[in-house]
Design a protein around this motif. Structure first.
Motif, PDB file in Angstrom:
ATOM      1  N   LYS A 147       0.830  -1.187   0.000  1.00 14.17           N
ATOM      2  CA  LYS A 147       0.000   0.000   0.000  1.00 14.17           C
ATOM      3  C   LYS A 147       0.875   1.251   0.000  1.00 14.17           C
ATOM      4  CE  LYS A 147      -4.389  -1.025  -0.074  1.00 14.17           C
ATOM      5  NZ  LYS A 147      -5.248  -0.475  -1.152  1.00 14.17           N
ATOM      6  N   THR A 148       0.323   2.344  -0.496  1.00 20.34           N
ATOM      7  CA  THR A 148       1.032   3.614  -0.514  1.00 20.34           C
ATOM      8  C   THR A 148       1.289   4.076   0.922  1.00 20.34           C
ATOM      9  OG1 THR A 148      -0.236   4.116  -2.502  1.00 20.34           O
ATOM     10  CG2 THR A 148       1.026   5.916  -1.530  1.00 20.34           C
ATOM     11  N   LYS A 149       2.512   4.492   1.207  1.00 13.88           N
ATOM     12  CA  LYS A 149       2.876   4.883   2.566  1.00 13.88           C
ATOM     13  C   LYS A 149       2.699   6.380   2.808  1.00 13.88           C
ATOM     14  CE  LYS A 149       6.098   1.074   3.370  1.00 13.88           C
ATOM     15  NZ  LYS A 149       7.467   0.692   3.824  1.00 13.88           N
ATOM     16  N   ASN A 150       3.085   7.191   1.853  1.00 15.51           N
ATOM     17  CA  ASN A 150       3.001   8.638   2.033  1.00 15.51           C
ATOM     18  C   ASN A 150       1.541   9.096   2.057  1.00 15.51           C
ATOM     19  OD1 ASN A 150       2.827  11.517   0.616  1.00 15.51           O
ATOM     20  ND2 ASN A 150       4.793  11.386   1.699  1.00 15.51           N
ATOM     21  N   ARG A 151       1.169   9.879   3.045  1.00 16.45           N
ATOM     22  CA  ARG A 151      -0.241  10.256   3.230  1.00 16.45           C
ATOM     23  C   ARG A 151      -0.751  11.146   2.094  1.00 16.45           C
ATOM     24  NH1 ARG A 151      -0.780  15.355   5.055  1.00 16.45           N
ATOM     25  NH2 ARG A 151       1.036  16.411   5.934  1.00 16.45           N
ATOM     26  N   ILE A 152       0.119  11.944   1.486  1.00 12.60           N
ATOM     27  CA  ILE A 152      -0.306  12.779   0.362  1.00 12.60           C
ATOM     28  C   ILE A 152      -0.540  11.917  -0.871  1.00 12.60           C
ATOM     29  CG2 ILE A 152       0.377  14.643  -1.205  1.00 12.60           C
ATOM     30  CD1 ILE A 152       1.994  15.846   1.112  1.00 12.60           C
ATOM     31  N   LEU A 153       0.396  11.014  -1.139  1.00 13.52           N
ATOM     32  CA  LEU A 153       0.286  10.166  -2.322  1.00 13.52           C
ATOM     33  C   LEU A 153      -0.872   9.178  -2.226  1.00 13.52           C
ATOM     34  CD1 LEU A 153       4.004   9.355  -3.220  1.00 13.52           C
ATOM     35  CD2 LEU A 153       2.473  11.015  -4.278  1.00 13.52           C
ATOM     36  N   ARG A 154      -1.332   8.878  -1.020  1.00 17.57           N
ATOM     37  CA  ARG A 154      -2.475   7.963  -0.865  1.00 17.57           C
ATOM     38  C   ARG A 154      -3.718   8.487  -1.575  1.00 17.57           C
ATOM     39  NH1 ARG A 154      -1.834   7.358   5.500  1.00 17.57           N
ATOM     40  NH2 ARG A 154       0.110   6.160   5.539  1.00 17.57           N
ATOM     41  N   ASN A 155      -3.788   9.792  -1.769  1.00 23.03           N
ATOM     42  CA  ASN A 155      -4.931  10.379  -2.476  1.00 23.03           C
ATOM     43  C   ASN A 155      -4.930  10.035  -3.960  1.00 23.03           C
ATOM     44  OD1 ASN A 155      -5.991  11.865  -0.201  1.00 23.03           O
ATOM     45  ND2 ASN A 155      -4.271  13.267  -0.437  1.00 23.03           N
ATOM     46  N   TYR A 156      -3.755   9.672  -4.486  1.00 22.10           N
ATOM     47  CA  TYR A 156      -3.597   9.509  -5.929  1.00 22.10           C
ATOM     48  C   TYR A 156      -3.094   8.129  -6.351  1.00 22.10           C
ATOM     49  CZ  TYR A 156      -3.363  14.468  -4.798  1.00 22.10           C
ATOM     50  OH  TYR A 156      -3.607  15.704  -4.264  1.00 22.10           O
ATOM     51  N   ILE A 157      -2.430   7.426  -5.435  1.00 23.55           N
ATOM     52  CA  ILE A 157      -1.846   6.123  -5.759  1.00 23.55           C
ATOM     53  C   ILE A 157      -2.432   5.054  -4.847  1.00 23.55           C
ATOM     54  CG2 ILE A 157       0.286   4.760  -5.827  1.00 23.55           C
ATOM     55  CD1 ILE A 157       1.800   7.326  -6.499  1.00 23.55           C
ATOM     56  N   ASP A 158      -2.944   3.982  -5.454  1.00 28.64           N
ATOM     57  CA  ASP A 158      -3.577   2.909  -4.694  1.00 28.64           C
ATOM     58  C   ASP A 158      -2.550   1.969  -4.082  1.00 28.64           C
ATOM     59  OD1 ASP A 158      -6.088   1.437  -3.968  1.00 28.64           O
ATOM     60  OD2 ASP A 158      -5.106  -0.134  -5.150  1.00 28.64           O
ATOM     61  N   GLY A 159      -1.414   1.793  -4.738  1.00 29.47           N
ATOM     62  CA  GLY A 159      -0.397   0.892  -4.209  1.00 29.47           C
ATOM     63  C   GLY A 159       0.577   0.466  -5.288  1.00 29.47           C
ATOM     64  N   TYR A 160       1.399  -0.545  -4.950  1.00 29.70           N
ATOM     65  CA  TYR A 160       2.469  -0.976  -5.846  1.00 29.70           C
ATOM     66  C   TYR A 160       2.555  -2.506  -5.885  1.00 29.70           C
ATOM     67  CZ  TYR A 160       3.723   3.641  -4.004  1.00 29.70           C
ATOM     68  OH  TYR A 160       3.678   4.945  -3.577  1.00 29.70           O
ATOM     69  N   TYR A 161       2.990  -3.015  -7.034  1.00 22.34           N
ATOM     70  CA  TYR A 161       3.395  -4.412  -7.148  1.00 22.34           C
ATOM     71  C   TYR A 161       4.889  -4.447  -7.435  1.00 22.34           C
ATOM     72  CZ  TYR A 161      -1.521  -5.782  -7.748  1.00 22.34           C
ATOM     73  OH  TYR A 161      -2.864  -5.991  -7.576  1.00 22.34           O
ATOM     74  N   PHE A 162       5.568  -5.329  -6.735  1.00 22.60           N
ATOM     75  CA  PHE A 162       6.983  -5.570  -7.013  1.00 22.60           C
ATOM     76  C   PHE A 162       7.148  -7.022  -7.434  1.00 22.60           C
ATOM     77  CE2 PHE A 162       7.291  -1.721  -4.651  1.00 22.60           C
ATOM     78  CZ  PHE A 162       8.520  -1.146  -4.927  1.00 22.60           C
ATOM     79  N   MET A 163       7.687  -7.249  -8.611  1.00 23.09           N
ATOM     80  CA  MET A 163       8.046  -8.597  -9.053  1.00 23.09           C
ATOM     81  C   MET A 163       9.565  -8.715  -9.024  1.00 23.09           C
ATOM     82  SD  MET A 163       7.620 -10.486 -12.775  1.00 23.09           S
ATOM     83  CE  MET A 163       5.881 -10.852 -12.680  1.00 23.09           C
ATOM     84  N   GLU A 164      10.048  -9.859  -8.547  1.00 20.85           N
ATOM     85  CA  GLU A 164      11.486 -10.096  -8.503  1.00 20.85           C
ATOM     86  C   GLU A 164      11.865 -11.211  -9.458  1.00 20.85           C
ATOM     87  OE1 GLU A 164      12.523 -10.907  -4.477  1.00 20.85           O
ATOM     88  OE2 GLU A 164      12.273  -8.825  -3.831  1.00 20.85           O
TER      89      GLU A 164
END
Length: 268
Positions: A7-24
């Motif tokens: 999930k997005t950590k920064n409280r400002i970015l939470r308004n615009y970004i739902d989260g991230y996927y990381f593939m290794e």
């Protein structure tokens, strides 16, 4: 396959970004093959040392001997999208909320015309920055650097009127009534939606209701109850709309899908 969601950590970015996927990339060279289903997010994916080809309802990622960073954008698809990795690769995917990416890029419509955009580089330093992030070993520090970068690109763009219209589209108010409420023609409403969201209001609503049904299924297992909970007229309407977006009947879909609040993938 090693894919992790954050999930997005920064409280400002939470308004615009739902989260991230990381593939290794990992040690396994086994191919990865799955279907992903329509959503209203803007998906920005960056891969390391791979070739990415986007065709009609299909993405194929193949390893490359060349050192490169490739970033692509997918904003619209109305049928299941087939995703094939010939082998796992290092990839970071950012899920922007509806109108979220618009806060960072002024001429967003330049990238929305085809529903996807290859070699997506809205900023001159994007791929260079992503290479730095890939080289960071600690995941928390990767996310911190990623969020600092996007915060540096955040613009003050006035979208309050469009946000209000979007809120109405996510209800049961007819599209015609929404146009009247906001004193614009339905034709103009379609135009501003396609410009700012890459799809029409009707298409957006259809996908929104489908995604709401996926979330509602966590607490409402009965299809009849789920139909009404997710703003469909009745169960037959629910089945028809659901199948048009997935090519699968709801009963079969929920039996086979890897479905939770974060993902809805069907693996092969």
């Amino acid at each position: 396959m090693n894919i992790q969601h954050y999930k997005t950590k920064n409280r400002i970015l939470r308004n615009y970004i739902d989260g991230y996927y990381f593939m290794e990339k990992g040690k396994s060279g086994s191919a990865v093959h799955y279907l992903t289903f329509p959503n209203n997010l803007c998906i920005v994916s960056t891969t390391q040392n791979a070739d990415v080809k986007i065709g009609r309802e299909k993405i194929v990622v193949t390893p490359s001997k060349k050192k490169r960073i490739t970033t692509d954008l997918v904003v619209r698809y109305t049928k299941p999208f087939e995703v094939v990795y010939e082998e796992p690769t290092n990839e970071i995917t950012i899920k922007f909320k509806p109108l979220g990416l618009n806060r960072f890029i002024e001429n967003i419509s330049d990238y929305f015309s085809d529903g996807f955009y290859m070699d997506f580089q809205p900023f001159d330093d994007l791929n260079e920055e992503m290479q730095i992030i890939f080289d960071i070993a600690d995941r928390n520090k990767q996310i911190e650097r990623l969020e600092m970068y996007w915060l540096s690109k955040l613009n003050t763009i006035e979208l309050s009127r469009l946000e209000k219209i979007l809120d109405d589209v996510e209800t049961e108010i007819s599209i015609t009534e929404i146009s009247k409420k906001h004193n614009i023609s339905r034709q103009y409403l379609n135009k501003i939606f396609q410009k700012n969201l890459g799809k029409t209001p009707s298409e957006y609503r259809k996908v929104h209701k489908f995604r709401k049904a996926l979330l509602d299924f966590q607490k409402v297992k009965n299809l009849t109850a789920l139909s009404y909970e997710s703003l469909f007229y009745d169960q037959s309407h629910f089945i028809k709309e659901f199948k048009s977006l997935t090519n699968i009947k709801p009963s079969s879909f929920f039996k086979n899908i890897d479905s939770n609040k974060e993902i809805a993938w069907l693996f092969f």
